[in-house]
Design a protein around this motif. Structure first.
Motif, PDB file in Angstrom:
ATOM      1  N   ALA A  54      12.245 -19.094  -3.599  1.00 32.70           N
ATOM      2  CA  ALA A  54      11.640 -20.219  -3.792  1.00 32.70           C
ATOM      3  C   ALA A  54      11.849 -21.339  -2.890  1.00 32.70           C
ATOM      4  O   ALA A  54      11.086 -22.336  -2.247  1.00 32.70           O
ATOM      5  N   ARG A  55      13.087 -21.482  -2.526  1.00 35.56           N
ATOM      6  CA  ARG A  55      13.394 -22.567  -1.677  1.00 35.56           C
ATOM      7  C   ARG A  55      13.386 -22.326  -0.251  1.00 35.56           C
ATOM      8  O   ARG A  55      13.586 -23.311   0.664  1.00 35.56           O
ATOM      9  N   ASP A  56      13.028 -21.242   0.111  1.00 35.40           N
ATOM     10  CA  ASP A  56      13.011 -20.913   1.608  1.00 35.40           C
ATOM     11  C   ASP A  56      11.703 -21.077   2.216  1.00 35.40           C
ATOM     12  O   ASP A  56      10.350 -20.633   1.988  1.00 35.40           O
ATOM     13  N   ARG A  57      11.717 -22.361   3.110  1.00 34.62           N
ATOM     14  CA  ARG A  57      10.531 -22.927   3.585  1.00 34.62           C
ATOM     15  C   ARG A  57       9.881 -21.851   4.768  1.00 34.62           C
ATOM     16  O   ARG A  57       8.855 -22.099   5.222  1.00 34.62           O
ATOM     17  N   SER A  58      10.424 -20.757   5.220  1.00 32.51           N
ATOM     18  CA  SER A  58      10.034 -19.803   6.032  1.00 32.51           C
ATOM     19  C   SER A  58       9.064 -19.087   5.610  1.00 32.51           C
ATOM     20  O   SER A  58       8.105 -18.297   6.272  1.00 32.51           O
ATOM     21  N   LEU A  59       8.913 -18.998   4.402  1.00 31.02           N
ATOM     22  CA  LEU A  59       8.014 -17.950   3.540  1.00 31.02           C
ATOM     23  C   LEU A  59       6.553 -18.861   3.160  1.00 31.02           C
ATOM     24  O   LEU A  59       6.574 -19.994   3.323  1.00 31.02           O
ATOM     25  N   PRO A  60       5.690 -18.066   3.067  1.00 29.67           N
ATOM     26  CA  PRO A  60       4.459 -18.587   3.007  1.00 29.67           C
ATOM     27  C   PRO A  60       4.275 -19.724   1.655  1.00 29.67           C
ATOM     28  O   PRO A  60       4.805 -19.215   0.784  1.00 29.67           O
ATOM     29  N   ARG A  61       3.417 -20.759   1.816  1.00 29.52           N
ATOM     30  CA  ARG A  61       3.399 -21.508   0.678  1.00 29.52           C
ATOM     31  C   ARG A  61       2.953 -20.827  -0.568  1.00 29.52           C
ATOM     32  O   ARG A  61       3.712 -21.133  -1.711  1.00 29.52           O
ATOM     33  N   GLY A  62       1.914 -19.916  -0.629  1.00 24.06           N
ATOM     34  CA  GLY A  62       1.560 -19.257  -1.713  1.00 24.06           C
ATOM     35  C   GLY A  62       2.542 -18.242  -2.390  1.00 24.06           C
ATOM     36  O   GLY A  62       2.426 -18.285  -3.436  1.00 24.06           O
ATOM     37  N   VAL A  63       3.424 -17.877  -1.567  1.00 22.93           N
ATOM     38  CA  VAL A  63       4.576 -17.062  -2.079  1.00 22.93           C
ATOM     39  C   VAL A  63       5.540 -17.992  -2.831  1.00 22.93           C
ATOM     40  O   VAL A  63       5.981 -17.482  -4.083  1.00 22.93           O
ATOM     41  N   ARG A  64       5.884 -19.017  -2.274  1.00 19.92           N
ATOM     42  CA  ARG A  64       6.665 -19.917  -2.857  1.00 19.92           C
ATOM     43  C   ARG A  64       6.225 -20.637  -4.244  1.00 19.92           C
ATOM     44  O   ARG A  64       7.085 -20.717  -5.210  1.00 19.92           O
ATOM     45  N   VAL A  65       4.835 -20.686  -4.182  1.00 18.34           N
ATOM     46  CA  VAL A  65       4.280 -21.350  -5.395  1.00 18.34           C
ATOM     47  C   VAL A  65       4.249 -20.140  -6.586  1.00 18.34           C
ATOM     48  O   VAL A  65       4.790 -20.668  -7.697  1.00 18.34           O
ATOM     49  N   ARG A  66       4.150 -18.954  -6.232  1.00 15.50           N
ATOM     50  CA  ARG A  66       4.137 -17.954  -7.187  1.00 15.50           C
ATOM     51  C   ARG A  66       5.554 -17.666  -8.055  1.00 15.50           C
ATOM     52  O   ARG A  66       5.808 -17.529  -9.046  1.00 15.50           O
ATOM     53  N   LEU A  67       6.600 -17.887  -6.933  1.00 13.29           N
ATOM     54  CA  LEU A  67       8.000 -17.947  -7.433  1.00 13.29           C
ATOM     55  C   LEU A  67       8.424 -19.317  -8.184  1.00 13.29           C
ATOM     56  O   LEU A  67       9.155 -19.078  -9.142  1.00 13.29           O
ATOM     57  N   TRP A  68       7.884 -20.468  -8.076  1.00 17.57           N
ATOM     58  CA  TRP A  68       8.128 -21.477  -8.802  1.00 17.57           C
ATOM     59  C   TRP A  68       7.268 -21.336 -10.179  1.00 17.57           C
ATOM     60  O   TRP A  68       7.883 -21.836 -11.157  1.00 17.57           O
ATOM     61  N   LEU A  69       6.300 -20.957 -10.252  1.00 13.72           N
ATOM     62  CA  LEU A  69       5.620 -20.725 -11.442  1.00 13.72           C
ATOM     63  C   LEU A  69       6.290 -19.511 -12.261  1.00 13.72           C
ATOM     64  O   LEU A  69       6.456 -19.733 -13.579  1.00 13.72           O
ATOM     65  N   LEU A  70       6.912 -18.793 -11.687  1.00 15.90           N
ATOM     66  CA  LEU A  70       7.686 -17.571 -12.379  1.00 15.90           C
ATOM     67  C   LEU A  70       8.976 -18.137 -12.839  1.00 15.90           C
ATOM     68  O   LEU A  70       9.046 -18.010 -14.095  1.00 15.90           O
ATOM     69  N   LEU A  71       9.354 -19.221 -12.067  1.00 12.08           N
ATOM     70  CA  LEU A  71      10.746 -19.849 -12.763  1.00 12.08           C
ATOM     71  C   LEU A  71      10.483 -20.687 -13.667  1.00 12.08           C
ATOM     72  O   LEU A  71      11.204 -20.807 -14.867  1.00 12.08           O
ATOM     73  N   ALA A  72       9.289 -21.525 -13.944  1.00  9.04           N
ATOM     74  CA  ALA A  72       8.858 -22.173 -15.036  1.00  9.04           C
ATOM     75  C   ALA A  72       8.586 -21.286 -16.122  1.00  9.04           C
ATOM     76  O   ALA A  72       8.877 -21.830 -17.251  1.00  9.04           O
ATOM     77  N   TYR A  73       7.773 -20.075 -15.932  1.00  7.98           N
ATOM     78  CA  TYR A  73       7.569 -19.130 -17.155  1.00  7.98           C
ATOM     79  C   TYR A  73       8.969 -18.793 -17.772  1.00  7.98           C
ATOM     80  O   TYR A  73       9.030 -18.902 -18.881  1.00  7.98           O
ATOM     81  N   LEU A  74       9.717 -18.345 -16.931  1.00  6.63           N
ATOM     82  CA  LEU A  74      11.225 -18.034 -17.221  1.00  6.63           C
ATOM     83  C   LEU A  74      11.978 -19.182 -18.280  1.00  6.63           C
ATOM     84  O   LEU A  74      12.702 -19.116 -18.999  1.00  6.63           O
ATOM     85  N   ALA A  75      11.790 -20.443 -17.663  1.00  9.16           N
ATOM     86  CA  ALA A  75      12.678 -21.234 -18.453  1.00  9.16           C
ATOM     87  C   ALA A  75      11.828 -21.871 -19.790  1.00  9.16           C
ATOM     88  O   ALA A  75      12.666 -22.484 -20.461  1.00  9.16           O
ATOM     89  N   LEU A  76      10.504 -21.638 -19.885  1.00 11.85           N
ATOM     90  CA  LEU A  76       9.861 -21.837 -21.263  1.00 11.85           C
ATOM     91  C   LEU A  76      10.611 -21.165 -22.274  1.00 11.85           C
ATOM     92  O   LEU A  76      10.685 -19.992 -22.042  1.00 11.85           O
ATOM     93  N   PRO A  77      10.657 -21.943 -23.513  1.00 16.25           N
ATOM     94  CA  PRO A  77      11.279 -21.249 -24.565  1.00 16.25           C
ATOM     95  C   PRO A  77      10.421 -20.158 -25.282  1.00 16.25           C
ATOM     96  O   PRO A  77      10.708 -19.376 -26.347  1.00 16.25           O
ATOM     97  N   ILE A  78       9.032 -20.277 -25.055  1.00 17.78           N
ATOM     98  CA  ILE A  78       7.927 -19.562 -25.634  1.00 17.78           C
ATOM     99  C   ILE A  78       7.659 -18.492 -24.838  1.00 17.78           C
ATOM    100  O   ILE A  78       7.524 -18.798 -23.843  1.00 17.78           O
ATOM    101  N   ASP A  79       7.801 -17.259 -25.091  1.00 14.56           N
ATOM    102  CA  ASP A  79       7.442 -16.064 -24.457  1.00 14.56           C
ATOM    103  C   ASP A  79       6.090 -15.407 -24.684  1.00 14.56           C
ATOM    104  O   ASP A  79       5.445 -15.735 -25.821  1.00 14.56           O
ATOM    105  N   LEU A  80       5.487 -14.963 -23.671  1.00 10.37           N
ATOM    106  CA  LEU A  80       4.133 -14.475 -23.888  1.00 10.37           C
ATOM    107  C   LEU A  80       4.111 -13.260 -24.917  1.00 10.37           C
ATOM    108  O   LEU A  80       3.074 -13.358 -25.673  1.00 10.37           O
ATOM    109  N   VAL A  81       5.205 -12.493 -24.887  1.00 11.00           N
ATOM    110  CA  VAL A  81       5.350 -11.566 -25.995  1.00 11.00           C
ATOM    111  C   VAL A  81       6.502 -11.871 -26.930  1.00 11.00           C
ATOM    112  O   VAL A  81       7.684 -11.709 -26.443  1.00 11.00           O
ATOM    113  N   PRO A  82       6.222 -12.084 -28.145  1.00  9.90           N
ATOM    114  CA  PRO A  82       7.192 -12.554 -28.922  1.00  9.90           C
ATOM    115  C   PRO A  82       8.332 -11.298 -29.054  1.00  9.90           C
ATOM    116  O   PRO A  82       7.907 -10.108 -28.924  1.00  9.90           O
ATOM    117  N   ASP A  83       9.612 -11.684 -29.433  1.00  9.97           N
ATOM    118  CA  ASP A  83      10.683 -10.755 -29.513  1.00  9.97           C
ATOM    119  C   ASP A  83      10.369  -9.753 -30.515  1.00  9.97           C
ATOM    120  O   ASP A  83      11.327  -8.563 -30.541  1.00  9.97           O
TER     121      ASP A  83
END
Length: 139
Positions: A54-83
């Protein structure tokens, strides 16, 4: 019935339906066999990989956005699927990482994966299998 209650009930029903569709989609795209177990075992290295990519500026912007969104999802305390849901409850983070990783490698190429992988060669081989890539040459 009050029109506001009808609207609220329709919105709630729509959200439940959307959640069920997302749950079914996760079940369909989850890695098969022992790949899911390997993904869970490799999750700390995968998180470091996602952050580095996500921090690699040589990757396309869309790729980095997907990665940052993934990191945000992983940081959320609420999961899409309850445990409490068997198998998928604890594996939803690993499944999300696998799906995004497949997409990222499809756009950025396997060289970005090799360049940023923080773990062992065995771990890299497992991640390559998780991403749907063939066996890798030595780093």
């Amino acid at each position: 019935m009050n029109p506001w209650w009808s609207i609220a009930l329709a919105l709630f029903g729509g959200l439940v339906l959307l959640w069920l569709v997302a749950l079914a989609a996760l079940a369909l795209v989850r890695p098969r066999g022992n790949l899911l177990t390997e993904a869970i075992r490799l999750l700390p290295d995968l998180l470091r990989l996602v952050h580095r990519l996500a921090r690699d500026r040589s990757l396309p912007r869309g790729v980095r956005v997907r990665l940052w969104l993934l990191l945000a999802y992983l940081a959320l305390p609420i999961d899409l699927v309850p445990d409490f849901i068997p198998v998928l409850g604890y594996a939803d983070d690993a499944i999300a990482v696998a799906v995004v990783l497949r997409s990222v490698i499809g756009h950025a190429g396997p060289d970005a994966l090799i360049r940023h992988w923080p773990g062992t060669d065995d771990g890299l081989a497992a991640v390559r299998r998780l991403a749907g890539l063939p066996a890798a040459p030595d780093r």
